[in-house]
Scaffold this motif. Sequence first.
Motif, PDB file in Angstrom:
ATOM      1  N   GLY A  38       0.838  -1.142   0.054  1.00  0.00           N
ATOM      2  CA  GLY A  38      -0.080  -0.120  -0.018  1.00  0.00           C
ATOM      3  C   GLY A  38       0.782   1.351  -0.001  1.00  0.00           C
ATOM      4  O   GLY A  38       1.911   1.086  -0.155  1.00  0.00           O
ATOM      5  N   SER A  39       0.185   2.487   0.304  1.00  0.00           N
ATOM      6  CA  SER A  39       0.880   3.599   0.200  1.00  0.00           C
ATOM      7  C   SER A  39       0.396   4.355   1.406  1.00  0.00           C
ATOM      8  O   SER A  39      -0.585   4.249   1.862  1.00  0.00           O
ATOM      9  CB  SER A  39       0.822   4.213  -1.005  1.00  0.00           C
ATOM     10  OG  SER A  39      -0.399   4.827  -1.150  1.00  0.00           O
ATOM     11  N   SER A  40       1.241   5.399   1.906  1.00  0.00           N
ATOM     12  CA  SER A  40       0.916   6.396   2.940  1.00  0.00           C
ATOM     13  C   SER A  40       1.123   7.583   2.223  1.00  0.00           C
ATOM     14  O   SER A  40       2.172   8.130   1.698  1.00  0.00           O
ATOM     15  CB  SER A  40       1.523   6.161   4.046  1.00  0.00           C
ATOM     16  OG  SER A  40       1.325   6.957   5.167  1.00  0.00           O
ATOM     17  N   PRO A  41       0.256   8.745   2.691  1.00  0.00           N
ATOM     18  CA  PRO A  41       0.290  10.108   2.172  1.00  0.00           C
ATOM     19  C   PRO A  41       1.688  10.905   2.755  1.00  0.00           C
ATOM     20  O   PRO A  41       1.890  10.510   3.849  1.00  0.00           O
ATOM     21  CB  PRO A  41      -0.734  10.931   2.421  1.00  0.00           C
ATOM     22  CG  PRO A  41      -1.890   9.814   2.947  1.00  0.00           C
ATOM     23  CD  PRO A  41      -1.222   8.693   3.232  1.00  0.00           C
ATOM     24  N   ALA A  42       2.424  11.197   1.820  1.00  0.00           N
ATOM     25  CA  ALA A  42       3.630  12.123   2.202  1.00  0.00           C
ATOM     26  C   ALA A  42       3.636  13.138   1.133  1.00  0.00           C
ATOM     27  O   ALA A  42       4.558  13.281   0.163  1.00  0.00           O
ATOM     28  CB  ALA A  42       4.788  11.219   2.026  1.00  0.00           C
ATOM     29  N   PRO A  43       3.035  14.408   1.482  1.00  0.00           N
ATOM     30  CA  PRO A  43       2.907  15.441   0.519  1.00  0.00           C
ATOM     31  C   PRO A  43       4.302  16.142   0.270  1.00  0.00           C
ATOM     32  O   PRO A  43       4.296  16.826  -0.616  1.00  0.00           O
ATOM     33  CB  PRO A  43       1.845  16.373   1.287  1.00  0.00           C
ATOM     34  CG  PRO A  43       1.829  15.966   2.675  1.00  0.00           C
ATOM     35  CD  PRO A  43       2.122  14.427   2.908  1.00  0.00           C
ATOM     36  N   ASP A  44       5.239  16.023   1.313  1.00  0.00           N
ATOM     37  CA  ASP A  44       6.463  16.733   1.017  1.00  0.00           C
ATOM     38  C   ASP A  44       7.393  15.919   0.389  1.00  0.00           C
ATOM     39  O   ASP A  44       8.666  16.031   0.376  1.00  0.00           O
ATOM     40  CB  ASP A  44       7.051  17.314   2.194  1.00  0.00           C
ATOM     41  CG  ASP A  44       6.272  18.282   2.827  1.00  0.00           C
ATOM     42  OD1 ASP A  44       5.734  19.187   2.237  1.00  0.00           O
ATOM     43  OD2 ASP A  44       5.972  18.343   4.265  1.00  0.00           O
ATOM     44  N   THR A  45       6.905  14.976  -0.590  1.00  0.00           N
ATOM     45  CA  THR A  45       7.784  14.237  -1.237  1.00  0.00           C
ATOM     46  C   THR A  45       7.442  14.412  -2.941  1.00  0.00           C
ATOM     47  O   THR A  45       6.166  14.545  -3.166  1.00  0.00           O
ATOM     48  CB  THR A  45       7.731  12.599  -1.135  1.00  0.00           C
ATOM     49  OG1 THR A  45       6.370  12.137  -1.288  1.00  0.00           O
ATOM     50  CG2 THR A  45       8.162  12.316   0.316  1.00  0.00           C
ATOM     51  N   ILE A  46       8.238  13.992  -3.911  1.00  0.00           N
ATOM     52  CA  ILE A  46       8.083  14.206  -5.126  1.00  0.00           C
ATOM     53  C   ILE A  46       6.815  13.314  -5.656  1.00  0.00           C
ATOM     54  O   ILE A  46       5.900  13.687  -6.475  1.00  0.00           O
ATOM     55  CB  ILE A  46       9.224  14.060  -6.213  1.00  0.00           C
ATOM     56  CG1 ILE A  46      10.130  14.937  -6.008  1.00  0.00           C
ATOM     57  CG2 ILE A  46       8.814  13.740  -7.697  1.00  0.00           C
ATOM     58  CD1 ILE A  46      11.454  14.606  -6.590  1.00  0.00           C
ATOM     59  N   ALA A  47       6.656  12.166  -5.177  1.00  0.00           N
ATOM     60  CA  ALA A  47       5.659  11.321  -5.480  1.00  0.00           C
ATOM     61  C   ALA A  47       4.290  11.509  -4.457  1.00  0.00           C
ATOM     62  O   ALA A  47       3.066  11.053  -5.107  1.00  0.00           O
ATOM     63  CB  ALA A  47       6.101   9.588  -5.412  1.00  0.00           C
ATOM     64  N   GLY A  48       4.349  12.093  -3.414  1.00  0.00           N
ATOM     65  CA  GLY A  48       3.274  12.538  -2.836  1.00  0.00           C
ATOM     66  C   GLY A  48       2.817  11.390  -1.726  1.00  0.00           C
ATOM     67  O   GLY A  48       1.994  11.488  -0.993  1.00  0.00           O
ATOM     68  N   SER A  49       3.627  10.283  -1.694  1.00  0.00           N
ATOM     69  CA  SER A  49       3.500   9.116  -0.866  1.00  0.00           C
ATOM     70  C   SER A  49       4.610   8.374  -0.652  1.00  0.00           C
ATOM     71  O   SER A  49       5.698   8.313  -1.349  1.00  0.00           O
ATOM     72  CB  SER A  49       2.356   8.378  -1.551  1.00  0.00           C
ATOM     73  OG  SER A  49       2.597   7.676  -2.850  1.00  0.00           O
ATOM     74  N   THR A  50       4.504   7.446   0.288  1.00  0.00           N
ATOM     75  CA  THR A  50       5.678   6.434   0.458  1.00  0.00           C
ATOM     76  C   THR A  50       4.884   5.055   0.339  1.00  0.00           C
ATOM     77  O   THR A  50       3.977   4.996   0.590  1.00  0.00           O
ATOM     78  CB  THR A  50       6.076   6.659   2.040  1.00  0.00           C
ATOM     79  OG1 THR A  50       5.132   6.415   2.868  1.00  0.00           O
ATOM     80  CG2 THR A  50       6.802   7.990   2.156  1.00  0.00           C
ATOM     81  N   HIS A  51       5.707   4.391   0.088  1.00  0.00           N
ATOM     82  CA  HIS A  51       5.332   2.835   0.156  1.00  0.00           C
ATOM     83  C   HIS A  51       5.146   2.184   1.475  1.00  0.00           C
ATOM     84  O   HIS A  51       5.970   2.690   2.397  1.00  0.00           O
ATOM     85  CB  HIS A  51       6.525   1.941  -0.637  1.00  0.00           C
ATOM     86  CG  HIS A  51       6.637   1.862  -1.806  1.00  0.00           C
ATOM     87  ND1 HIS A  51       5.743   2.274  -2.980  1.00  0.00           N
ATOM     88  CD2 HIS A  51       7.616   1.951  -2.696  1.00  0.00           C
ATOM     89  CE1 HIS A  51       6.046   2.218  -4.031  1.00  0.00           C
ATOM     90  NE2 HIS A  51       7.468   2.074  -4.088  1.00  0.00           N
ATOM     91  N   LEU A  52       4.311   1.246   1.442  1.00  0.00           N
ATOM     92  CA  LEU A  52       4.034   0.584   2.866  1.00  0.00           C
ATOM     93  C   LEU A  52       4.383  -0.819   2.501  1.00  0.00           C
ATOM     94  O   LEU A  52       4.014  -1.515   1.488  1.00  0.00           O
ATOM     95  CB  LEU A  52       2.772   0.696   3.272  1.00  0.00           C
ATOM     96  CG  LEU A  52       2.114   1.897   3.634  1.00  0.00           C
ATOM     97  CD1 LEU A  52       0.600   1.671   4.287  1.00  0.00           C
ATOM     98  CD2 LEU A  52       3.083   2.540   4.854  1.00  0.00           C
ATOM     99  N   ILE A  53       5.299  -1.488   3.339  1.00  0.00           N
ATOM    100  CA  ILE A  53       5.551  -3.087   3.142  1.00  0.00           C
ATOM    101  C   ILE A  53       5.352  -3.685   4.325  1.00  0.00           C
ATOM    102  O   ILE A  53       4.982  -3.166   5.462  1.00  0.00           O
ATOM    103  CB  ILE A  53       7.196  -3.061   2.959  1.00  0.00           C
ATOM    104  CG1 ILE A  53       7.835  -2.429   4.033  1.00  0.00           C
ATOM    105  CG2 ILE A  53       7.598  -2.199   1.693  1.00  0.00           C
ATOM    106  CD1 ILE A  53       9.411  -2.278   3.852  1.00  0.00           C
TER     107      ILE A  53
END
Length: 173
Positions: A38-53
Amino acid sequence: MRLMLAFLICTSLPPIAAAQDAIASLRVGVVCGPPVIGSSPAPDTIAGSTHLIAQTPPFIAEITQVPAVIGIGFGVKAQALDPDGLSGVTIIVTHPPMGDAGVTQQSYQSWISGTEPSPTFYQFDEDYERVTGTWTFTAVLDDAELFSVAFDVVPPQALPGLAEACGYRDLLS
């Protein structure tokens, strides 16, 4: 760009620095990109999210040199001294200019467990992310630096064995 979390800058600095009163252990290294759940919101990244593992991947090498290869990840596994862990931690990743906008810093919120190592990784998912040079992971809590780790991202040809370790041999060019 995909920063990874489990569930859920300086060239003058030594490669690894950790706060003695907050971090019980800190390991660094290179991983093969794990399955993403899945993913988690991360608005201060280029992709806007981080991976969940679901599971923390093992290090394939505990070094701070990283080949710039799609599917390779690198980062830290940190454990807090406090058994209750540390919440509200900001992870700041600085790197050479990336993408059309030339972004040099990305950040997101995280936590560090006090009962087991908490992973924080960057995985190369897109060609524009594979910028060589110094990358730094810094963890900050309430304006206090918990740790800072510098990595040297190099062309794949500089570390051919490690670049091929995850089965991405055709991406070495």
